[in-house]
Motif scaffolding. Structure first.
Motif, PDB file in Angstrom:
ATOM      1  N   PRO A 203       1.027  -1.154  -0.012  1.00  0.00           N
ATOM      2  CA  PRO A 203       0.247   0.086   0.044  1.00  0.00           C
ATOM      3  C   PRO A 203       0.776   1.075   0.037  1.00  0.00           C
ATOM      4  CG  PRO A 203      -0.867  -1.444   1.644  1.00  0.00           C
ATOM      5  CD  PRO A 203       0.556  -1.983   1.232  1.00  0.00           C
ATOM      6  N   PHE A 204       0.722   2.183  -0.786  1.00  0.00           N
ATOM      7  CA  PHE A 204       1.492   3.370  -1.019  1.00  0.00           C
ATOM      8  C   PHE A 204       1.520   3.888   0.348  1.00  0.00           C
ATOM      9  CE2 PHE A 204       2.770   7.502  -2.188  1.00  0.00           C
ATOM     10  CZ  PHE A 204       3.823   7.236  -2.952  1.00  0.00           C
ATOM     11  N   ALA A 205       0.488   4.429   0.858  1.00  0.00           N
ATOM     12  CA  ALA A 205       0.644   5.156   2.000  1.00  0.00           C
ATOM     13  C   ALA A 205       1.329   4.255   3.389  1.00  0.00           C
ATOM     14  CB  ALA A 205      -0.931   5.445   2.593  1.00  0.00           C
ATOM     15  N   SER A 206       1.652   3.236   3.091  1.00  0.00           N
ATOM     16  CA  SER A 206       2.362   2.386   4.065  1.00  0.00           C
ATOM     17  C   SER A 206       4.031   2.541   4.123  1.00  0.00           C
ATOM     18  CB  SER A 206       2.073   1.046   4.147  1.00  0.00           C
ATOM     19  OG  SER A 206       2.350   0.298   3.371  1.00  0.00           O
ATOM     20  N   ILE A 207       4.214   3.017   2.889  1.00  0.00           N
ATOM     21  CA  ILE A 207       5.800   3.122   2.849  1.00  0.00           C
ATOM     22  C   ILE A 207       6.453   4.145   3.511  1.00  0.00           C
ATOM     23  CG2 ILE A 207       7.686   3.042   0.836  1.00  0.00           C
ATOM     24  CD1 ILE A 207       5.602   2.188  -1.339  1.00  0.00           C
ATOM     25  N   THR A 208       7.476   3.684   4.335  1.00  0.00           N
ATOM     26  CA  THR A 208       8.134   4.845   4.994  1.00  0.00           C
ATOM     27  C   THR A 208       9.340   5.132   4.285  1.00  0.00           C
ATOM     28  OG1 THR A 208       9.381   3.097   6.165  1.00  0.00           O
ATOM     29  CG2 THR A 208       7.423   3.587   7.113  1.00  0.00           C
ATOM     30  N   THR A 209      10.109   6.176   5.102  1.00  0.00           N
ATOM     31  CA  THR A 209      11.408   6.511   4.384  1.00  0.00           C
ATOM     32  C   THR A 209      12.247   5.695   4.509  1.00  0.00           C
ATOM     33  OG1 THR A 209      10.875   8.966   5.211  1.00  0.00           O
ATOM     34  CG2 THR A 209      13.272   8.539   4.913  1.00  0.00           C
ATOM     35  N   GLN A 210      12.461   4.669   5.502  1.00  0.00           N
ATOM     36  CA  GLN A 210      13.388   3.665   5.704  1.00  0.00           C
ATOM     37  C   GLN A 210      13.448   2.728   4.570  1.00  0.00           C
ATOM     38  OE1 GLN A 210      13.370   1.460   9.560  1.00  0.00           O
ATOM     39  NE2 GLN A 210      14.889   0.173   8.623  1.00  0.00           N
ATOM     40  N   ILE A 211      11.959   2.365   4.022  1.00  0.00           N
ATOM     41  CA  ILE A 211      11.829   1.433   2.938  1.00  0.00           C
ATOM     42  C   ILE A 211      12.310   2.042   1.687  1.00  0.00           C
ATOM     43  CG2 ILE A 211      10.004   0.233   1.614  1.00  0.00           C
ATOM     44  CD1 ILE A 211       8.286  -0.149   4.140  1.00  0.00           C
ATOM     45  N   TRP A 212      11.723   3.322   1.484  1.00  0.00           N
ATOM     46  CA  TRP A 212      12.458   4.023   0.126  1.00  0.00           C
ATOM     47  C   TRP A 212      13.743   4.272   0.336  1.00  0.00           C
ATOM     48  CZ3 TRP A 212       9.058   4.657  -3.275  1.00  0.00           C
ATOM     49  CH2 TRP A 212       7.746   5.369  -3.047  1.00  0.00           C
ATOM     50  N   GLN A 213      14.547   4.490   1.304  1.00  0.00           N
ATOM     51  CA  GLN A 213      15.959   4.428   1.487  1.00  0.00           C
ATOM     52  C   GLN A 213      16.621   3.209   1.090  1.00  0.00           C
ATOM     53  OE1 GLN A 213      17.792   7.563   2.339  1.00  0.00           O
ATOM     54  NE2 GLN A 213      19.261   6.228   1.199  1.00  0.00           N
ATOM     55  N   GLU A 214      16.019   1.862   1.604  1.00  0.00           N
ATOM     56  CA  GLU A 214      16.556   0.679   1.362  1.00  0.00           C
ATOM     57  C   GLU A 214      16.726   0.376  -0.002  1.00  0.00           C
ATOM     58  OE1 GLU A 214      14.405  -1.834   4.145  1.00  0.00           O
ATOM     59  OE2 GLU A 214      15.330  -1.380   5.718  1.00  0.00           O
ATOM     60  N   CYS A 215      15.629   0.878  -0.746  1.00  0.00           N
ATOM     61  CA  CYS A 215      15.491   0.322  -2.180  1.00  0.00           C
ATOM     62  C   CYS A 215      16.438   1.470  -2.864  1.00  0.00           C
ATOM     63  CB  CYS A 215      14.169   0.850  -2.784  1.00  0.00           C
ATOM     64  SG  CYS A 215      12.757  -0.259  -2.075  1.00  0.00           S
ATOM     65  N   VAL A 216      16.608   2.597  -2.543  1.00  0.00           N
ATOM     66  CA  VAL A 216      17.816   3.287  -3.139  1.00  0.00           C
ATOM     67  C   VAL A 216      19.061   2.810  -3.049  1.00  0.00           C
ATOM     68  CG1 VAL A 216      18.735   5.682  -3.426  1.00  0.00           C
ATOM     69  CG2 VAL A 216      16.107   5.427  -3.290  1.00  0.00           C
ATOM     70  N   ASP A 217      19.408   2.425  -1.878  1.00  0.00           N
ATOM     71  CA  ASP A 217      20.546   2.047  -1.505  1.00  0.00           C
ATOM     72  C   ASP A 217      20.964   0.685  -2.239  1.00  0.00           C
ATOM     73  OD1 ASP A 217      21.086   4.112   0.375  1.00  0.00           O
ATOM     74  OD2 ASP A 217      20.545   3.050   2.252  1.00  0.00           O
ATOM     75  N   ALA A 218      20.070  -0.155  -2.503  1.00  0.00           N
ATOM     76  CA  ALA A 218      20.268  -1.367  -2.978  1.00  0.00           C
ATOM     77  C   ALA A 218      20.353  -1.184  -4.647  1.00  0.00           C
ATOM     78  CB  ALA A 218      18.994  -2.507  -2.806  1.00  0.00           C
ATOM     79  N   CYS A 219      20.004  -0.323  -5.071  1.00  0.00           N
ATOM     80  CA  CYS A 219      20.035   0.069  -6.714  1.00  0.00           C
ATOM     81  C   CYS A 219      21.677  -0.243  -6.920  1.00  0.00           C
ATOM     82  CB  CYS A 219      19.712   1.459  -6.899  1.00  0.00           C
ATOM     83  SG  CYS A 219      19.852   1.985  -8.608  1.00  0.00           S
ATOM     84  N   PRO A 220      21.999  -0.946  -8.060  1.00  0.00           N
ATOM     85  CA  PRO A 220      23.067  -1.536  -8.719  1.00  0.00           C
ATOM     86  C   PRO A 220      23.723  -0.423  -9.391  1.00  0.00           C
ATOM     87  CG  PRO A 220      21.676  -2.736  -9.934  1.00  0.00           C
ATOM     88  CD  PRO A 220      20.724  -1.877  -8.753  1.00  0.00           C
TER      89      PRO A 220
END
Length: 210
Positions: free
Chosen positions: A44-61
């Motif tokens: 659910p879009f409203a459930s996505i936290t800054t930490q979750i966004w950050q983890e995705c960005v950090d994992a980008c190769p």
């Protein structure tokens, strides 16, 4: 509006609407960036936290540019989600993009230079690489030189553009690369470095370098 709308569904609604407002290249950047959020597309879009966004960005190769596109996409989605009453706060604004250290440039070794000289007569434009090595000019500076930049009597090149101190500097042409420079000069094209009588553009050089 459904407050539990999934990321992927919000994205699809937003991209269809947004495509009418921005360039095609911008849309392609967003379409590429969303792939790196694959693991949270069903959240659910409203459930996505800054930490979750950050983890995705950090994992980008990939590098800084792709990560910036990811943040820009997330921020745009929050703006749209706020407009339709799904969220009140933009958690993507807190995403941190780590800047990459500039790649260290390495000079050619003696053996590498010898290999370049050995192939210069057979491989197109290897001679241009050697001219760059022995003069210190940047590729855009060399490609931008008119034929008159070479003085066949003084055996010098005049050019440069990046800084005030570097403009119109005069560089002696080493005997090692003189045959290459002279050959281009004798082609009598409008620019010093030409291909079939036509100046080589930076874009053309990129294509040749691939």
């Amino acid at each position: 509006e459904d407050p539990n709308i999934r990321f992927v569904d919000l994205y699809r609604r937003w991209i269809d609407r947004h495509a009418e407002r921005v360039s095609h290249s911008t849309i392609l950047c967003y379409q590429s960036a969303v792939k790196y959020f694959d693991g949270i597309l069903l959240y659910p879009f409203a459930s996505i936290t800054t930490q979750i966004w950050q983890e995705c960005v950090d994992a980008c190769p990939h590098g800084t540019r792709t990560r910036e596109n990811m943040k820009a996409l997330a921020t745009s989605l929050y703006k749209y989600a706020h407009e339709i009453g799904i969220v009140c706060e933009d958690y993507a604004q807190h995403i941190y993009i780590k800047r990459e250290a500039p790649a260290e440039k390495r000079a050619f070794t003696r053996d590498e230079l010898e290999k370049l000289f050995a192939s210069a007569r057979e491989v197109p434009f290897v001679d241009v690489i050697l001219i760059l090595c022995y003069t210190g000019f940047r590729i855009n500076e060399l490609l931008g030189m008119e034929r008159s930049a070479f003085d066949p009597e003084a055996l010098t090149l005049r050019g440069g553009s990046k800084t005030a101190a570097g403009k119109n500097r005069i560089v002696p042409v080493s005997q090692k690369i003189l045959p290459f420079v002279m050959a281009y000069y004798l082609e009598n094209g409008p620019a010093l470095i030409c291909e079939n009588g036509k100046p080589i553009t930076p874009r053309r050089w990129q294509d040749l370098s691939k």
